[in-house]
Scaffold this active site. Structure first.
Site, mmCIF file in Angstrom:
data_model
loop_
_atom_site.group_PDB
_atom_site.id
_atom_site.type_symbol
_atom_site.label_atom_id
_atom_site.label_comp_id
_atom_site.label_asym_id
_atom_site.label_seq_id
_atom_site.Cartn_x
_atom_site.Cartn_y
_atom_site.Cartn_z
ATOM 1 N N LYS A 82 0.792 -0.990 -0.107
ATOM 2 C CA LYS A 82 0.054 -0.109 0.128
ATOM 3 C C LYS A 82 0.969 1.080 0.144
ATOM 4 O O LYS A 82 1.744 1.382 0.793
ATOM 5 C CB LYS A 82 -0.825 0.085 1.254
ATOM 6 N N LYS A 91 -2.299 -1.458 -3.649
ATOM 7 C CA LYS A 91 -3.046 -0.288 -3.854
ATOM 8 C C LYS A 91 -2.025 0.931 -3.738
ATOM 9 O O LYS A 91 -1.466 0.949 -3.025
ATOM 10 C CB LYS A 91 -3.898 -0.361 -2.435
HETATM 11 ZN ZN LIG Z 1 -5.379 3.590 7.948
#
Ligand SMILES: [Zn+2]
Length: 328
Positions: free
Chosen positions: A198, A251
């Site tokens: 992420k 992501k």
């Molecule tokens: Zn968070």
């Protein structure tokens, strides 16, 4: 001119193009994110994400019915509690927005796969994804003390009936901590979808309005990944796979297709990619200005993510894409 290979031969008709099409987007690939706000009778449109709204649990039925009718198989839940505190304790409150939503959805639509995002940023008064160091002014997000809290939240969601939990805090060791807590609680069969890579992305902007999770100071670069790092993303994947992740995730999606591709080549676990709020907002804004054909542009963006190697796509376009797929 005589050419051995003329690629245009197989592009001549729609049927021929269909026959040699390599990648297909399926409704089964789609996961719809939902923002669950504590309270009653609430439908709060999110201005930077046209078509999306915060919903209170009592307003979920219509949304779930639509998703079921369109055959979208899964939702990913984010909670917005009425009260926030330093530790984000509303995250593991069994009466909190996410456990309540899980129970309501499972009752309405037992076949809908319910994925619960596991993080603290929507629940902490400071908006960071973990607990802060008590040292005055340090602003440091403490890794290991946060793990226990994430594990508690994950167990609460499993207890409410979540089909999958999805830790997104980017704390080191979060998958192992959650796996251990789930197993201790008897949830041996609840899988973990790890937000393994992420990135600290500018494309999360609209989400923060939607989830009311903007950090009150600083940013998340001390725990989320540097957008410049591809090899490090693969090390993150290796860690999460070793800690027991059942599905991996990248992501955002659109600016990270090379990472999706590299992960697909190297790992056999199912791979999800999150087409984030900013990607959705960019498309919507261009469409509203008449600059893009929405259906073609949105479907192309999703197809690109799929072609790069994602099995599953978390997208705010889930409902529209399902409709378009059904029409094709
Ligand atoms: Zn968070």
């Amino acid at each position: 001119m005589s050419l051995t290979y003329r690629p245009r031969r197989l592009r001549r008709t729609s049927t021929l193009r269909q026959m040699v099409r390599e990648t297909a987007l399926r409704t089964d690939d789609l996961i719809a994110p939902l923002f669950i706000v504590e309270g009653h009778g609430l439908v709060r449109p999110i201005s930077s994400m046209p078509g999306q709204a915060q919903l209170s649990v009592d307003q979920l039925d219509r949304e779930i019915d639509q998703l079921m009718e369109l055959r979208v198989p899964a939702v990913l839940l984010f909670g917005i509690p009425a009260h926030k505190d330093a530790n984000g304790s509303a995250a593991w409150d069994p009466q909190g927005p996410v456990p309540s939503a899980i129970r309501a959805i499972k009752q309405r639509a037992p076949d809908m796969a319910v994925i619960a995002d596991v993080c603290l940023c929507e629940y902490t008064d400071h908006g960071h994804c973990g607990v802060l160091s008590p040292a005055p002014g340090s602003g440091d997000v403490l890794n290991d003390p946060t793990l226990d809290l994430l594990a508690r939240a994950a167990a609460a969601y499993a207890d409410a009936g979540a089909d999958i939990v999805a830790p997104s805090a980017m704390m080191d060791g979060q998958v192992a901590a959650i796996r251990a807590a789930l197993d201790r609680g008897g949830y041996l069969n609840v899988p973990i979808m790890a937000y393994a890579a992420k990135f600290a992305s500018a494309f999360y902007g609209p989400f923060r309005e939607a989830a009311e999770s903007t950090p009150q100071f600083g940013d998340r670069r001390a725990y989320q990944m540097d957008p410049a790092n591809g090899r490090e993303a693969l090390r993150e994947m290796a860690l999460d796979a070793a800690e027991g992740a059942d599905l991996l995730m990248v992501k955002p999606a659109g600016a990270y297709l090379d990472i999706i591709h590299a992960v697909r080549e190297r790992y056999d676990l199912p791979l999800a990619a999150y087409q984030v709020s900013g990607e959705y907002a960019m498309l919507k804004a261009a469409v509203q200005n008449g600059w893009l054909d929405e259906r073609r542009a949105a479907m192309e963006s999703l197809l690109g993510i799929k072609r790069a190697g994602a099995d599953l796509i978390i997208t705010y376009y889930a409902k529209q894409a399902a409709r378009w797929i059904a029409e094709e």
